[in-house]
Write an enzyme that holds these catalytic residues in place. Structure first.
Site, mmCIF file in Angstrom:
data_model
loop_
_atom_site.group_PDB
_atom_site.id
_atom_site.type_symbol
_atom_site.label_atom_id
_atom_site.label_comp_id
_atom_site.label_asym_id
_atom_site.label_seq_id
_atom_site.Cartn_x
_atom_site.Cartn_y
_atom_site.Cartn_z
ATOM 1 N N LYS A 82 0.865 -1.174 0.000
ATOM 2 C CA LYS A 82 0.000 0.000 0.000
ATOM 3 C C LYS A 82 0.900 1.221 0.000
ATOM 4 C CE LYS A 82 -4.509 0.889 0.542
ATOM 5 N NZ LYS A 82 -5.656 0.073 0.090
ATOM 6 N N ALA A 264 -17.234 -2.648 3.015
ATOM 7 C CA ALA A 264 -16.368 -1.688 3.702
ATOM 8 C C ALA A 264 -15.100 -2.366 4.225
ATOM 9 C CB ALA A 264 -17.121 -1.027 4.847
ATOM 10 N N ASN A 265 -13.990 -1.650 4.123
ATOM 11 C CA ASN A 265 -12.716 -2.163 4.651
ATOM 12 C C ASN A 265 -12.672 -1.971 6.160
ATOM 13 O OD1 ASN A 265 -11.047 -3.110 2.462
ATOM 14 N ND2 ASN A 265 -11.031 -1.003 1.697
HETATM 15 P P1 NAI Z 1 -18.406 5.469 -2.247
HETATM 16 O O1 NAI Z 1 -17.806 6.697 -1.650
HETATM 17 O O2 NAI Z 1 -18.761 5.466 -3.696
HETATM 18 O O3 NAI Z 1 -19.746 5.080 -1.438
HETATM 19 C C1 NAI Z 1 -19.879 5.176 -0.060
HETATM 20 C C2 NAI Z 1 -21.331 5.591 0.233
HETATM 21 O O4 NAI Z 1 -21.553 5.520 1.628
HETATM 22 C C3 NAI Z 1 -21.633 7.027 -0.198
HETATM 23 O O5 NAI Z 1 -22.866 7.055 -0.910
HETATM 24 C C4 NAI Z 1 -21.722 7.779 1.139
HETATM 25 O O6 NAI Z 1 -22.636 8.868 1.079
HETATM 26 C C5 NAI Z 1 -22.239 6.687 2.053
HETATM 27 N N1 NAI Z 1 -21.956 6.857 3.475
HETATM 28 C C6 NAI Z 1 -20.844 7.348 4.082
HETATM 29 N N2 NAI Z 1 -20.971 7.287 5.413
HETATM 30 C C7 NAI Z 1 -22.168 6.714 5.680
HETATM 31 C C8 NAI Z 1 -22.871 6.350 6.860
HETATM 32 N N3 NAI Z 1 -22.337 6.579 8.060
HETATM 33 N N4 NAI Z 1 -24.078 5.788 6.741
HETATM 34 C C9 NAI Z 1 -24.633 5.547 5.535
HETATM 35 N N5 NAI Z 1 -24.013 5.870 4.367
HETATM 36 C C10 NAI Z 1 -22.815 6.437 4.440
HETATM 37 O O7 NAI Z 1 -17.397 4.273 -1.885
HETATM 38 P P2 NAI Z 1 -17.365 2.815 -2.527
HETATM 39 O O8 NAI Z 1 -16.329 2.766 -3.593
HETATM 40 O O9 NAI Z 1 -18.751 2.380 -2.820
HETATM 41 O O10 NAI Z 1 -16.776 1.966 -1.323
HETATM 42 C C11 NAI Z 1 -17.592 1.618 -0.210
HETATM 43 C C12 NAI Z 1 -16.738 0.900 0.840
HETATM 44 O O11 NAI Z 1 -16.191 -0.283 0.278
HETATM 45 C C13 NAI Z 1 -15.562 1.730 1.365
HETATM 46 O O12 NAI Z 1 -15.377 1.430 2.728
HETATM 47 C C14 NAI Z 1 -14.382 1.195 0.565
HETATM 48 O O13 NAI Z 1 -13.169 1.326 1.272
HETATM 49 C C15 NAI Z 1 -14.770 -0.265 0.416
HETATM 50 N N6 NAI Z 1 -14.160 -0.927 -0.747
HETATM 51 C C16 NAI Z 1 -14.362 -0.424 -2.002
HETATM 52 C C17 NAI Z 1 -13.793 -1.052 -3.092
HETATM 53 C C18 NAI Z 1 -14.024 -0.562 -4.501
HETATM 54 O O14 NAI Z 1 -13.689 -1.295 -5.441
HETATM 55 N N7 NAI Z 1 -14.605 0.630 -4.694
HETATM 56 C C19 NAI Z 1 -12.941 -2.253 -2.933
HETATM 57 C C20 NAI Z 1 -12.863 -2.744 -1.554
HETATM 58 C C21 NAI Z 1 -13.443 -2.063 -0.521
#
Ligand code: NAI
Length: 353
Positions: A82, A264-265
């Site tokens: 990382k 989520a991670n």
């Molecule tokens: P993103 O930023 O597109 O989506 C996250 C969503 O969660 C947003 O719509 C945000 O408004 C919402 N959110 C934030 N805090 C919140 C809360 N307390 N309650 C309800 N909703 C909340 O991120 P993405 O890419 O969808 O990733 C989601 C999770 O998955 C992250 O933790 C990321 O680290 C993990 N992840 C993502 C990967 C990827 O390929 N994008 C791969 C592995 C893990």
């Protein structure tokens, strides 16, 4: 600062850390190579403002170790790494481009020991810039020859994980009528919700951007709950797809689900939270087992030269791996997280052998 660096490195079981200070942007660059036992250390580049450079190094060391586990259990021929760019403020424009070019030079100087990709605050466009200086980069935009966003594949992997967990814990072969609460309907959670709806699940959606959850709920015929109620929603499966640390001493007693499986991670606040979940009879799918779809997508299409059919088979295998992990946890009287750790240790031992 030197003392803090020394203490962190002394406590790390990783292979090496490359450090560079970029005076022009006052940025500390840390490339943490945790393990190359199974192949080049792969993992994304996080750009973030940290209180102290040592906090960035701590984050990089922890995240790189997690990538070793994620890549090993996903069956990828990759080690774990990382990179962290500890910036005084998130740069934009020419300043950002210049920083990313110099960062690309650092990655290139490592000669392929480390392969990078996107992470928090870095995008496909950023990887296009990094790729101007190094070959050792995944996740470029499609226009620049990359495989584009990995989020849809992450969602597919989580979906296979949820199916396997439901089969194991509830004994159902499909998701028809299963009630699933998705916390966070962003890039991953949104696609996951669509897959679950197609499979006949009953959905409850929550997002801190309420319009996002409401629009998707209208389209999929789902229920919406306020974000603060997401975790305590009565459901079969809770899928955390927002932020880390959501399963902790305070929240675990309030959960009303049978299974936790999401993207989520670092979902557990601390390792003991795995035991707290087990004590409540909640089946926890270790995050790094079920959210490996993103790195599988990138590695399969960009590093290993495979086609989408092979990538999809690798994504399906996430379900099989989780099932093996849950069976082992039961057989050995340990938590699924401990079972996953044993599986990782065995793969690394086989790699060393
Ligand atoms: P993103 O930023 O597109 O989506 C996250 C969503 O969660 C947003 O719509 C945000 O408004 C919402 N959110 C934030 N805090 C919140 C809360 N307390 N309650 C309800 N909703 C909340 O991120 P993405 O890419 O969808 O990733 C989601 C999770 O998955 C992250 O933790 C990321 O680290 C993990 N992840 C993502 C990967 C990827 O390929 N994008 C791969 C592995 C893990």
């Amino acid at each position: 600062m030197a003392d803090a660096f020394a203490e962190l490195l002394r406590g790390s079981d990783g292979e090496e850390v490359a450090v560079r200070y970029d005076a022009a942007t006052e940025t500390w660059m840390f490339v943490c190579v945790h393990s190359t036992v199974l192949g080049p250390a792969a993992g994304g580049t996080r750009m973030k403002v940290y209180p102290e450079p040592a906090d960035a190094l701590r984050d990089g060391l922890r995240l790189s170790a997690a990538m070793t586990s994620k890549n090993a259990i996903a069956g990828l021929p990759l080690g774990g790494g990382k990179a962290v760019l500890a910036v005084p403020e998130i740069p934009t424009g020419e300043r950002r481009r210049a920083l990313l070019l110099r960062y690309g030079e650092l990655v290139e100087a490592l000669g392929g020991t480390y392969v990078t990709a996107c992470d928090m605050n870095t995008s496909e466009r950023d990887m296009d810039v990094v790729a101007e200086r190094t070959r050792h980069v995944m996740g470029r935009s499609v226009e620049a020859g990359g495989s584009g966003s990995s989020a849809p594949s992450t969602a597919v992997g989580v979906f296979h994980g949820i199916r396997a967990a439901v089969r194991h814990a509830i004994g159902a072969d499909d998701l028809v009528g299963a009630r699933v609460a998705v916390q966070g309907v962003g890039a991953v959670g949104g696609v996951l919700a669509r897959l679950l709806a197609e499979a006949g699940a009953e959905l409850v959606l929550a997002d801190v951007v309420p319009e996002r959850a409401e629009a998707l709920a209208r389209e999929l015929g789902a229920e919406v709950v306020p974000p603060e109620e997401a975790l305590a929603t009565p459901c079969d499966v809770l899928a955390p797809c927002a932020t880390g640390g959501v399963l902790n001493r305070e929240t675990i007693p309030t959960l009303r689900c049978r299974i936790v499986a999401g993207a989520a991670n670092n979902q557990l606040g601390e390792p003991e939270d795995a035991d707290r979940l087990a004590e409540r009879g909640i089946v926890y799918a270790p995050d790094y087992v079920v959210n490996a779809g993103g790195i599988i997508h990138l590695a399969s299409l960009e590093l290993l030269g495979e086609d989408e059919a092979v990538r999809d088979a690798r994504l399906r295998a996430i379900g099989e791996t989780l099932e093996a992990c849950l069976r082992r946890a039961e057989a050995e009287g340990i938590s699924p997280g401990q079972a996953a750790e044993r599986m990782v240790a065995e793969r690394l031992a086989a790699g060393r052998g």
